[in-house]
Design a protein around this motif. Structure first.
Motif, PDB file in Angstrom:
ATOM      1  N   ILE A  46       5.222  -3.710  -7.168  1.00  0.00           N
ATOM      2  CA  ILE A  46       4.016  -4.063  -6.418  1.00  0.00           C
ATOM      3  C   ILE A  46       4.330  -5.289  -5.567  1.00  0.00           C
ATOM      4  O   ILE A  46       4.569  -6.383  -6.091  1.00  0.00           O
ATOM      5  CB  ILE A  46       2.843  -4.359  -7.366  1.00  0.00           C
ATOM      6  N   GLY A  47       4.369  -5.121  -4.263  1.00  0.00           N
ATOM      7  CA  GLY A  47       4.749  -6.203  -3.352  1.00  0.00           C
ATOM      8  C   GLY A  47       6.223  -6.113  -3.031  1.00  0.00           C
ATOM      9  O   GLY A  47       7.071  -6.279  -3.919  1.00  0.00           O
ATOM     10  N   LEU A  48       6.557  -5.842  -1.770  1.00  0.00           N
ATOM     11  CA  LEU A  48       7.951  -5.612  -1.397  1.00  0.00           C
ATOM     12  C   LEU A  48       8.350  -6.428  -0.178  1.00  0.00           C
ATOM     13  O   LEU A  48       9.068  -5.955   0.701  1.00  0.00           O
ATOM     14  CB  LEU A  48       8.186  -4.115  -1.164  1.00  0.00           C
ATOM     15  N   GLY A  49       7.876  -7.681  -0.148  1.00  0.00           N
ATOM     16  CA  GLY A  49       8.328  -8.621   0.866  1.00  0.00           C
ATOM     17  C   GLY A  49       9.684  -9.187   0.489  1.00  0.00           C
ATOM     18  O   GLY A  49      10.495  -8.525  -0.168  1.00  0.00           O
ATOM     19  N   ARG A  50       9.935 -10.431   0.865  1.00  0.00           N
ATOM     20  CA  ARG A  50      11.260 -11.021   0.640  1.00  0.00           C
ATOM     21  C   ARG A  50      11.683 -10.977  -0.823  1.00  0.00           C
ATOM     22  O   ARG A  50      12.738 -10.454  -1.161  1.00  0.00           O
ATOM     23  CB  ARG A  50      11.258 -12.471   1.135  1.00  0.00           C
ATOM     24  N   CYS A  71       5.060  -0.063  -3.966  1.00  0.00           N
ATOM     25  CA  CYS A  71       3.738  -0.258  -3.373  1.00  0.00           C
ATOM     26  C   CYS A  71       3.706  -1.511  -2.511  1.00  0.00           C
ATOM     27  O   CYS A  71       4.185  -2.576  -2.927  1.00  0.00           O
ATOM     28  CB  CYS A  71       2.704  -0.372  -4.501  1.00  0.00           C
ATOM     29  N   ASP A  72       3.121  -1.388  -1.326  1.00  0.00           N
ATOM     30  CA  ASP A  72       2.899  -2.527  -0.447  1.00  0.00           C
ATOM     31  C   ASP A  72       1.851  -2.148   0.580  1.00  0.00           C
ATOM     32  O   ASP A  72       1.742  -0.970   0.955  1.00  0.00           O
ATOM     33  CB  ASP A  72       4.189  -2.969   0.244  1.00  0.00           C
ATOM     34  N   VAL A  73       1.082  -3.126   1.063  1.00  0.00           N
ATOM     35  CA  VAL A  73       0.072  -2.855   2.097  1.00  0.00           C
ATOM     36  C   VAL A  73       0.649  -2.951   3.500  1.00  0.00           C
ATOM     37  O   VAL A  73      -0.054  -2.669   4.463  1.00  0.00           O
ATOM     38  CB  VAL A  73      -1.120  -3.826   1.983  1.00  0.00           C
ATOM     39  N   TYR A  74       1.909  -3.363   3.613  1.00  0.00           N
ATOM     40  CA  TYR A  74       2.557  -3.503   4.917  1.00  0.00           C
ATOM     41  C   TYR A  74       3.618  -2.418   5.020  1.00  0.00           C
ATOM     42  O   TYR A  74       4.621  -2.428   4.294  1.00  0.00           O
ATOM     43  CB  TYR A  74       3.166  -4.884   5.041  1.00  0.00           C
ATOM     44  N   ALA A  75       3.414  -1.459   5.901  1.00  0.00           N
ATOM     45  CA  ALA A  75       4.251  -0.271   5.965  1.00  0.00           C
ATOM     46  C   ALA A  75       5.738  -0.565   6.149  1.00  0.00           C
ATOM     47  O   ALA A  75       6.575   0.084   5.512  1.00  0.00           O
ATOM     48  CB  ALA A  75       3.743   0.657   7.075  1.00  0.00           C
ATOM     49  N   PRO A  76       6.146  -1.526   7.012  1.00  0.00           N
ATOM     50  CA  PRO A  76       7.584  -1.791   7.146  1.00  0.00           C
ATOM     51  C   PRO A  76       8.244  -2.221   5.835  1.00  0.00           C
ATOM     52  O   PRO A  76       9.398  -1.854   5.574  1.00  0.00           O
ATOM     53  CB  PRO A  76       7.627  -2.908   8.200  1.00  0.00           C
ATOM     54  N   ASN A  77       7.540  -3.007   5.017  1.00  0.00           N
ATOM     55  CA  ASN A  77       8.094  -3.375   3.713  1.00  0.00           C
ATOM     56  C   ASN A  77       8.299  -2.147   2.839  1.00  0.00           C
ATOM     57  O   ASN A  77       9.324  -1.996   2.162  1.00  0.00           O
ATOM     58  CB  ASN A  77       7.168  -4.359   2.992  1.00  0.00           C
ATOM     59  N   LEU A  78       7.330  -1.278   2.848  1.00  0.00           N
ATOM     60  CA  LEU A  78       7.387  -0.069   2.037  1.00  0.00           C
ATOM     61  C   LEU A  78       8.511   0.842   2.507  1.00  0.00           C
ATOM     62  O   LEU A  78       9.268   1.400   1.694  1.00  0.00           O
ATOM     63  CB  LEU A  78       6.039   0.644   2.108  1.00  0.00           C
TER      64      LEU A  78
END
Length: 444
Positions: A46-50, A71-78
């Motif tokens: 859950i959360g796929l930023g840095r 899972c992430d709300v920001y498509a590029p991270n996902l």
């Protein structure tokens, strides 16, 4: 993280009936399988930023781990995460990860203000949790996370990975064993120079179409999108850390790593009092946290300071960050590269210099983060507490958060650590918790 979904759809999709916009009321005894030493562990992210990408990378290196959901709300991270996890299902709603009975552990790498909700819900759903530091956005949240872990018999590891560094462990043993004598003063610091523009002043705007901004905000106040509230810089350092609604500046981002080692080495859980001063003096950007901060922590028989400057990078012992333990027989410096002991020179009765110990050095000899991940997975199988158990992470996080309470109220904080309350200051006590924006709520 999550994407808004219809409340009725969520209730239908949740295994045991739930609060669609609050905390799922799972009974942990009905969820989660008992793993043997040779069993594979199924993970959801859950959360796929840095930090989410970094955690994913090291979990994927483990031969007994399968990643089933991301899972992430920001498509590029996902999309970036999906490139390395072809078999994992992609989600925009973190509750879909928790609904899956085949997932054993959940890795929470969201911004700070989103740590508590998914971590507590994961415990309620019978999942073990690896959660990034700082554990929580407020002290009240952190205590509830500890309560949830204990109530539902979950393993919860906090991402203070320095505890898994061999040379950190050795340095702690030397301090505890009296190698440098009686320690009366400890210094911690992070120095840098972003003068004059800092992170800049981009205007508010509409969010990019690939981001669900409302759900990124989640329980935080509703505000217009701003690139600095969400984005990262050229060095991939998260800008959200400079805004009070989501984080607590450098002291909760980096200071917690340092203060965690200090309290471990000195054998304490919390300070007796905290006094912080500083301000946003010279950086010309839209951050809210200070560009200059000094914190003094009072403990029985010794004090610790934390210093952060963002307008001057002058170093201590040629180091931009670190910890120094100052003892009667020597000074021990430690950072992620290793430790060094500098003996004290004292005068004998004949006035000749005497060194009662020899200099000592030890370099970093293991991958601290990878080892930390392995420690968590081993704990999942053994059901023994991990090296950065949730209670430890909560205490270290609380110490960092108290600095911000003192800074924001401009007062010295007397801290009753046993009962986790601020003594004699109702205004400061309000900052121990925060209001959750509807429809989100927090309960154990």
């Amino acid at each position: 993280m999550i994407n808004r979904m219809d409340r009725r759809d969520f209730i239908k999709s949740t295994a045991a009936g739930a609060l669609g916009t609050g905390i799922a009321l799972h009974a942990s005894s009905a969820f989660g399988r008992v793993l043997g030493s040779n069993d594979r562990i199924v993970a959801g992210f859950i959360g796929l930023g840095r930090m989410g990408q970094s955690n994913l990378k090291d979990f994927l290196k483990q031969q007994d781990v399968d990643v089933a959901g991301i899972c992430d709300v920001y498509a590029p991270n996902l999309d970036k995460a999906a490139a390395s996890t072809a078999k994992a299902e992609k989600y925009k709603d973190f509750r879909r990860i928790l609904d899956r009975k085949d997932i054993d552990v959940v890795v929470v790498s969201t911004p700070d203000h989103w740590h508590a909700l998914p971590a507590i819900m994961a415990c309620q759903a019978g999942k073990d949790v690896y959660v990034e530091k700082p554990l929580s956005h407020t002290i009240d949240e952190g205590r509830k996370m500890v309560q949830a872990a204990r109530k539902h018999n979950r393993i919860v590891q906090v991402g203070t990975q320095q505890r898994s560094g061999k040379h950190f462990q050795d340095a702690v043993e030397l301090v505890r064993g009296g190698k440098i004598g009686k320690v009366s003063f400890v210094r911690t610091w992070n120095f840098g120079n972003q003068f004059p523009t800092g992170i800049g002043n981009p205007p508010d705007s509409d969010p990019p179409p690939e981001l669900d901004w409302d759900m990124w905000l989640g329980p935080a106040p509703s505000v217009r999108f701003n690139p600095n509230r969400f984005g990262v810089n050229a060095n991939n350092f998260s800008y959200f850390r400079w805004f009070w609604d989501y984080a607590g500046g450098m002291v909760t981002d980096w200071g917690i790593h340092l203060l965690d080692i200090v309290q471990w080495a000195m054998g304490v859980d919390y300070p007796q009092a905290v006094n912080a001063s500083g301000g946003k003096f010279y950086l010309q950007d839209n951050r809210e946290t200070p560009d200059t901060l000094t914190v003094t922590y009072e403990y029985p028989g010794w004090i610790c300071t934390y210093e952060n400057r963002e307008c001057n990078g002058s170093r201590i012992l040629d180091k931009g960050y670190g910890i120094t333990f100052h003892g009667t027989e020597g000074t021990l410096f430690v950072d992620r590269n290793g430790f060094e002991i500098l003996p004290e020179t004292r005068r004998g009765s004949d006035n000749k210099p005497i060194n009662r110990m020899e200099p000592m050095k030890e370099a970093n000899s293991n991958d601290q983060h990878l080892t930390h991940v392995r420690n968590f997975l081993d704990s999942v199988k053994s059901r023994q507490k991990p090296i950065s158990d949730v209670e430890i992470g909560h205490r270290s996080t609380s110490t960092a958060l108290l600095a911000n309470i003192s800074y924001r109220t401009r007062r010295r904080i007397a801290w009753d650590g046993k009962n986790e309350r601020i003594v004699g200051d109702n205004e400061a006590s309000k900052l121990l918790s925060r209001h959750y924006r509807k429809p989100w709520s927090l309960s154990v």
